[in-house]
Design a protein around this motif. Structure first.
Motif, mmCIF file in Angstrom:
data_model
loop_
_atom_site.group_PDB
_atom_site.id
_atom_site.type_symbol
_atom_site.label_atom_id
_atom_site.label_comp_id
_atom_site.label_asym_id
_atom_site.label_seq_id
_atom_site.Cartn_x
_atom_site.Cartn_y
_atom_site.Cartn_z
ATOM 1 N N ARG A 1 0.848 -1.191 0.000
ATOM 2 C CA ARG A 1 0.000 0.000 0.000
ATOM 3 C C ARG A 1 0.885 1.242 0.000
ATOM 4 N N THR A 2 0.554 2.169 -0.876
ATOM 5 C CA THR A 2 1.281 3.430 -0.904
ATOM 6 C C THR A 2 0.670 4.354 0.132
ATOM 7 N N LEU A 3 1.535 4.894 1.005
ATOM 8 C CA LEU A 3 1.083 5.708 2.126
ATOM 9 C C LEU A 3 1.728 7.083 2.088
ATOM 10 N N VAL A 4 1.115 8.027 2.789
ATOM 11 C CA VAL A 4 1.698 9.351 2.972
ATOM 12 C C VAL A 4 2.028 9.492 4.451
ATOM 13 N N PHE A 5 3.289 9.765 4.753
ATOM 14 C CA PHE A 5 3.750 9.936 6.127
ATOM 15 C C PHE A 5 3.907 11.430 6.389
ATOM 16 N N HIS A 6 3.133 11.964 7.313
ATOM 17 C CA HIS A 6 3.183 13.376 7.677
ATOM 18 C C HIS A 6 4.142 13.506 8.852
ATOM 19 N N LEU A 7 5.273 14.194 8.632
ATOM 20 C CA LEU A 7 6.300 14.320 9.658
ATOM 21 C C LEU A 7 6.086 15.593 10.479
ATOM 22 N N GLU A 8 6.751 15.676 11.633
ATOM 23 C CA GLU A 8 6.584 16.807 12.541
ATOM 24 C C GLU A 8 7.056 18.128 11.944
ATOM 25 N N ASP A 9 8.055 18.083 11.052
ATOM 26 C CA ASP A 9 8.567 19.324 10.456
ATOM 27 C C ASP A 9 7.735 19.792 9.273
ATOM 28 N N GLY A 10 6.584 19.153 9.015
ATOM 29 C CA GLY A 10 5.691 19.548 7.933
ATOM 30 C C GLY A 10 5.946 18.820 6.624
ATOM 31 N N GLU A 11 7.014 18.058 6.540
ATOM 32 C CA GLU A 11 7.351 17.321 5.325
ATOM 33 C C GLU A 11 6.405 16.135 5.163
ATOM 34 N N LYS A 12 6.086 15.827 3.911
ATOM 35 C CA LYS A 12 5.269 14.651 3.601
ATOM 36 C C LYS A 12 6.113 13.698 2.772
ATOM 37 N N VAL A 13 6.172 12.441 3.208
ATOM 38 C CA VAL A 13 6.937 11.425 2.489
ATOM 39 C C VAL A 13 5.947 10.397 1.961
ATOM 40 N N VAL A 14 6.001 10.144 0.659
ATOM 41 C CA VAL A 14 5.128 9.158 0.032
ATOM 42 C C VAL A 14 5.941 7.895 -0.194
ATOM 43 N N GLY A 15 5.431 6.766 0.288
ATOM 44 C CA GLY A 15 6.156 5.516 0.104
ATOM 45 C C GLY A 15 5.444 4.348 0.746
ATOM 46 N N LYS A 16 6.143 3.232 0.773
ATOM 47 C CA LYS A 16 5.624 1.988 1.352
ATOM 48 C C LYS A 16 6.526 1.569 2.496
ATOM 49 N N VAL A 17 5.939 0.970 3.545
ATOM 50 C CA VAL A 17 6.729 0.511 4.694
ATOM 51 C C VAL A 17 7.489 -0.740 4.281
ATOM 52 N N LYS B 1 10.150 2.628 1.312
ATOM 53 C CA LYS B 1 10.506 2.563 -0.104
ATOM 54 C C LYS B 1 9.719 3.653 -0.815
ATOM 55 N N SER B 2 10.434 4.610 -1.382
ATOM 56 C CA SER B 2 9.801 5.704 -2.109
ATOM 57 C C SER B 2 10.352 5.703 -3.533
ATOM 58 N N LEU B 3 9.532 5.348 -4.495
ATOM 59 C CA LEU B 3 9.924 5.182 -5.892
ATOM 60 C C LEU B 3 11.139 4.277 -5.995
ATOM 61 N N ASN B 4 12.327 4.803 -6.289
ATOM 62 C CA ASN B 4 13.512 3.961 -6.450
ATOM 63 C C ASN B 4 14.498 4.115 -5.302
ATOM 64 N N GLU B 5 14.138 4.841 -4.258
ATOM 65 C CA GLU B 5 15.065 5.064 -3.161
ATOM 66 C C GLU B 5 14.485 4.547 -1.838
ATOM 67 N N ILE B 6 15.376 4.261 -0.926
ATOM 68 C CA ILE B 6 14.979 3.806 0.404
ATOM 69 C C ILE B 6 15.293 4.924 1.384
ATOM 70 N N ILE B 7 14.284 5.308 2.180
ATOM 71 C CA ILE B 7 14.408 6.414 3.120
ATOM 72 C C ILE B 7 14.272 5.863 4.540
ATOM 73 N N MET B 8 15.182 6.269 5.428
ATOM 74 C CA MET B 8 15.090 5.922 6.848
ATOM 75 C C MET B 8 14.483 7.100 7.591
ATOM 76 N N VAL B 9 13.405 6.843 8.344
ATOM 77 C CA VAL B 9 12.708 7.883 9.097
ATOM 78 C C VAL B 9 12.606 7.421 10.538
ATOM 79 N N ASN B 10 12.792 8.355 11.475
ATOM 80 C CA ASN B 10 12.575 8.042 12.882
ATOM 81 C C ASN B 10 11.069 7.966 13.107
#
Length: 110
Positions: free
Chosen positions: A61-77, A88-97
C-alpha cells in the motif's frame, strides 16, 4: 531339599553403597530485567499502524507519512526496527525516525 514352586531366572543381585553428595547452594539473583525503552515508538497509534502496514499482505500500500517538520513522504513501509522505519519511495529507500511521524494516511491516486 525341596525345589521352589516357582523359579525365575534373573541376573545376580549386587548391592552398592550409596554416598550422599552435598551440593553447594547457589543463590539466584532477584534483580529484574528492564528492557531499554528508548528505542521504541512512543505514539502507540503510529506504532500499531506501522506494524500493520509492515505485514507482508499490507506492504504494497502506498502511504503518505506526515512528519513533525511539515514534510510529507510518500512511500511503502519496508521494515520497522525499533524506532527506525525504512520506507521505499519510488527507487530510493528512506530511513525515518518513527517518533517524527505525526500521521499516516493512504495515498489515493498516487
Amino acid at each position: 531339599m525341596e525345589e521352589p514352586i516357582l523359579f525365575i531366572s534373573s541376573p545376580p543381585v549386587y548391592f552398592t553403597e550409596v554416598v550422599e553428595v552435598k551440593e553447594t547452594f547457589l543463590e539466584e539473583s532477584t534483580s529484574v530485567f528492564v528492557p531499554n525503552r528508548s528505542d521504541r515508538i512512543i505514539d502507540q497509534v503510529i506504532a500499531r499502524q506501522l506494524n500493520y502496514f509492515s505485514q507482508p499482505i499490507n506492504q504494497y500500500r502506498t502511504l503518505v507519512f506526515h512528519l513533525e517538520d511539515g514534510e510529507k513522504v510518500v512511500g511503502k513501509v519496508d521494515e520497522v526496527v525499533g524506532s527506525d522505519v525504512k520506507l521505499k519511495s519510488l527507487n530510493e529507500i528512506i530511513m525515518v525516525n518513527g517518533n517524527e511521524i505525526k500521521a499516516i494516511t493512504i495515498a489515493n491516486g498516487i
